[in-house]
Design an enzyme around this catalytic site. Structure first.
Site, mmCIF file in Angstrom:
data_model
loop_
_atom_site.group_PDB
_atom_site.id
_atom_site.type_symbol
_atom_site.label_atom_id
_atom_site.label_comp_id
_atom_site.label_asym_id
_atom_site.label_seq_id
_atom_site.Cartn_x
_atom_site.Cartn_y
_atom_site.Cartn_z
ATOM 1 N N ASP A 152 -15.229 -3.635 -6.492
ATOM 2 C CA ASP A 152 -15.306 -4.893 -5.749
ATOM 3 C C ASP A 152 -16.714 -5.452 -5.922
ATOM 4 O OD1 ASP A 152 -13.292 -6.162 -3.448
ATOM 5 O OD2 ASP A 152 -15.377 -6.811 -3.238
ATOM 6 N N SER A 153 -16.831 -6.763 -5.783
ATOM 7 C CA SER A 153 -18.153 -7.375 -5.906
ATOM 8 C C SER A 153 -18.903 -7.350 -4.580
ATOM 9 C CB SER A 153 -18.011 -8.820 -6.404
ATOM 10 O OG SER A 153 -17.122 -9.527 -5.580
ATOM 11 N N PHE A 174 -10.554 -5.202 -7.276
ATOM 12 C CA PHE A 174 -10.628 -6.091 -6.108
ATOM 13 C C PHE A 174 -10.239 -5.268 -4.877
ATOM 14 C CE2 PHE A 174 -9.267 -8.529 -9.852
ATOM 15 C CZ PHE A 174 -10.279 -9.465 -9.959
ATOM 16 N N ASP A 189 -5.612 -6.862 -7.374
ATOM 17 C CA ASP A 189 -5.319 -7.665 -6.177
ATOM 18 C C ASP A 189 -6.433 -8.693 -5.979
ATOM 19 O OD1 ASP A 189 -4.242 -8.601 -3.813
ATOM 20 O OD2 ASP A 189 -5.071 -6.981 -2.590
ATOM 21 N N CYS A 231 -2.108 -13.956 -4.773
ATOM 22 C CA CYS A 231 -1.957 -14.495 -3.417
ATOM 23 C C CYS A 231 -2.174 -16.003 -3.413
ATOM 24 C CB CYS A 231 -2.917 -13.801 -2.457
ATOM 25 S SG CYS A 231 -4.642 -14.045 -2.867
ATOM 26 N N ARG A 258 0.853 -1.195 0.000
ATOM 27 C CA ARG A 258 0.000 0.000 0.000
ATOM 28 C C ARG A 258 0.883 1.236 0.000
ATOM 29 N NH1 ARG A 258 -3.771 -3.067 2.864
ATOM 30 N NH2 ARG A 258 -2.772 -2.989 4.890
HETATM 31 N N1 SAH Z 1 -6.961 -5.128 -2.273
HETATM 32 C C1 SAH Z 1 -7.680 -5.435 -1.058
HETATM 33 C C2 SAH Z 1 -7.830 -6.924 -0.838
HETATM 34 C C3 SAH Z 1 -8.476 -7.673 -1.979
HETATM 35 S S1 SAH Z 1 -9.084 -9.239 -1.552
HETATM 36 C C4 SAH Z 1 -6.994 -4.740 0.112
HETATM 37 O O1 SAH Z 1 -5.835 -4.341 -0.021
HETATM 38 O O2 SAH Z 1 -7.611 -4.606 1.174
HETATM 39 C C5 SAH Z 1 -10.027 -9.666 -2.930
HETATM 40 C C6 SAH Z 1 -11.333 -8.907 -3.097
HETATM 41 O O3 SAH Z 1 -11.869 -9.278 -4.351
HETATM 42 C C7 SAH Z 1 -12.424 -9.191 -2.090
HETATM 43 O O4 SAH Z 1 -12.814 -7.988 -1.489
HETATM 44 C C8 SAH Z 1 -13.589 -9.778 -2.894
HETATM 45 O O5 SAH Z 1 -14.843 -9.288 -2.468
HETATM 46 C C9 SAH Z 1 -13.291 -9.283 -4.265
HETATM 47 N N2 SAH Z 1 -13.736 -10.091 -5.416
HETATM 48 C C10 SAH Z 1 -13.635 -11.429 -5.576
HETATM 49 N N3 SAH Z 1 -14.007 -11.784 -6.830
HETATM 50 C C11 SAH Z 1 -14.359 -10.642 -7.459
HETATM 51 C C12 SAH Z 1 -14.800 -10.330 -8.786
HETATM 52 N N4 SAH Z 1 -14.944 -11.293 -9.697
HETATM 53 N N5 SAH Z 1 -15.044 -9.052 -9.094
HETATM 54 C C13 SAH Z 1 -14.884 -8.068 -8.173
HETATM 55 N N6 SAH Z 1 -14.439 -8.301 -6.928
HETATM 56 C C14 SAH Z 1 -14.189 -9.561 -6.580
#
Ligand code: SAH
Length: 395
Positions: free
Chosen positions: A250-251, A228, A300, A340, A212
């Site tokens: 995000d979803s 994400f 991410d 990850c 970050r």
């Molecule tokens: N970047 C974030 C962590 C991401 S974790 C941070 O630093 O805090 C992955 C995220 O992807 C989750 O919040 C999950 O809700 C989201 N996610 C999973 N599949 C998805 C998709 N197909 N489209 C959008 N978001 C998605």
């Protein structure tokens, strides 16, 4: 007399290299009728004792070694010593901040297989993910309560991996008071909110702390797309570091609701942040078709590969989003791309990203390599501990 687990001939190699896992197909027999979570002696085919570990009869990982010293006692003193050692590492990393958040115990890599302990300011959140960890839960909670000044210790043992150990999901207060809906934590100049009871992992992506901060170096003036985003932590750093605009995607609606609060409590201009609830795979296509462009993109995604069998499918997923992201970048733009999935090696991940750049027709170069933060250490004898890797690419 402790129970003992005898290994098949030739199956002691990983223990001799101080790797803590004994797979069930390496076990010849168990003697002394151990119950799940009991401490057993580990004995090779020549009768040599190699250490002691926790018996897990239902798991593919039949024993997780607590110690490679066959004479070391596994008792309350043992856990106190291991916890102190883990805490000392965080102090040395400068992460012992009572107002901050930090992973205090990172399971296998801290010599405590199955045990995860995270601090969120005044609250400690624990996960007990193996039969051994479960068996010593009370001892560990007591030791934490006596060492760390906190308002409460909360258990979040609701990870899927408990199933493989034959354990039910368990959540609730172990000590002190119940945490509030959102616990506020400090991370450098930023304030974040962690939903430690319902949020992902134990509430926040602590493993991305260093990354970050790194994002801030590329954010000045940048129109930023944070894919994400979860609760938009990368977006907060980008905007605070001078990004022109940030789009979090995000979803999860609840995650984006917290993202909106993050804008507020960090004193950022809400006009410059957009939170889009959408599927990233779809939205990137929509943006491509409408020729939207960005200067800085973060990818991410969640873990795409849970097992070795899923590596190919995961690789296609990574290729897809990285290819689309490369297409959306303006010349001179920056991509922060992560994986990850422990099953996807850094080498493979770089190949996938390289393939994506090639197919997108972009001339890209890697300027930084990223990994999980220092409070998620990787024991040298446990390479599986490295799961998060990232590349910063300029086009
Ligand atoms: N970047 C974030 C962590 C991401 S974790 C941070 O630093 O805090 C992955 C995220 O992807 C989750 O919040 C999950 O809700 C989201 N996610 C999973 N599949 C998805 C998709 N197909 N489209 C959008 N978001 C998605």
């Amino acid at each position: 007399m402790a129970s003992a687990v005898f290994l098949k001939p030739g199956r002691d190699k990983s223990l001799l290299r101080r790797h803590p896992w004994v797979f069930s197909n390496a076990v010849a027999r168990a003697e002394g009728d151990p119950r799940a979570g009991d401490t057993v002696d580990l004995v090779n085919a020549d009768g040599r004792r190699l250490g002691r570990g926790a018996w897990s009869p239902l798991s593919q990982i039949a024993v997780r070694a607590w110690t490679f010293d066959p004479d070391e006692k596994v008792d309350e003193g043992f856990f106190r010593e291991r916890l102190d050692r883990a805490f000392e590492l965080r102090r040395a990393e400068g992460l012992w901040d009572p107002t901050g958040a930090c992973r205090l115990v990172n399971a296998e890599s801290d010599g405590l297989p199955g045990v995860v302990v995270d601090r969120y300011a005044g609250f400690v959140v624990c996960q007990f993910l193996s039969t051994g960890a479960e068996a010593w839960k009370e001892t560990i909670a007591r030791a934490i309560a006596e060492t760390i000044e906190c308002e409460g210790i909360y258990e979040r043992s609701d990870a899927e991996v408990r199933k493989k150990e034959g354990l039910e999901k368990t959540v609730g207060v172990l000590r002190g008071v119940e945490p509030p809906d959102l616990v506020e934590i400090r991370e450098g100049a930023y304030r974040f909110l962690a939903d430690v009871r319902e949020g992902h992992k134990t509430g926040f992506y602590l493993d991305q702390r260093d990354n970050r901060l790194a994002l801030g170096d590329y954010a000045a003036g940048a129109e930023t797309l944070n894919c994400f985003s979860y609760t938009g932590a990368f977006g907060v750093v980008a905007l605070a570091s001078g990004a022109a605009r940030v789009t979090n995607v995000d979803s999860s609606g609840p995650a984006l609701a917290v993202a909106r609060r993050h804008t507020e409590i960090n004193g950022l201009d809400p006009e410059r942040i957009e939170n889009v609830e959408a599927d990233v795979f779809d939205l990137l296509r929509t943006y491509r078709d409408s020729r939207r462009e960005f200067d800085l993109i973060v990818l991410d995604p969640p873990k795409f590969a849970e097992s070795r069998a899923q590596i190919d499918r995961a690789a296609r997923g990574y290729k897809d989003i990285n290819l689309l992201a490369f297409k959306l970048l303006r010349p001179g733009g920056t991509l922060f791309t992560f994986s990850c999935s422990g099953q996807v090696s850094p080498d493979l991940f770089q190949k996938i990203v390289a393939g994506a750049a090639l197919d997108a027709g972009r001339d890209a170069r890697i300027v930084r390599r990223l990994a999980q933060s220092g409070d998620h250490p990787v024991a040298t004898s446990f390479p599986e501990g490295l799961y998060l890797k990232g590349l910063v690419c300029k086009v």
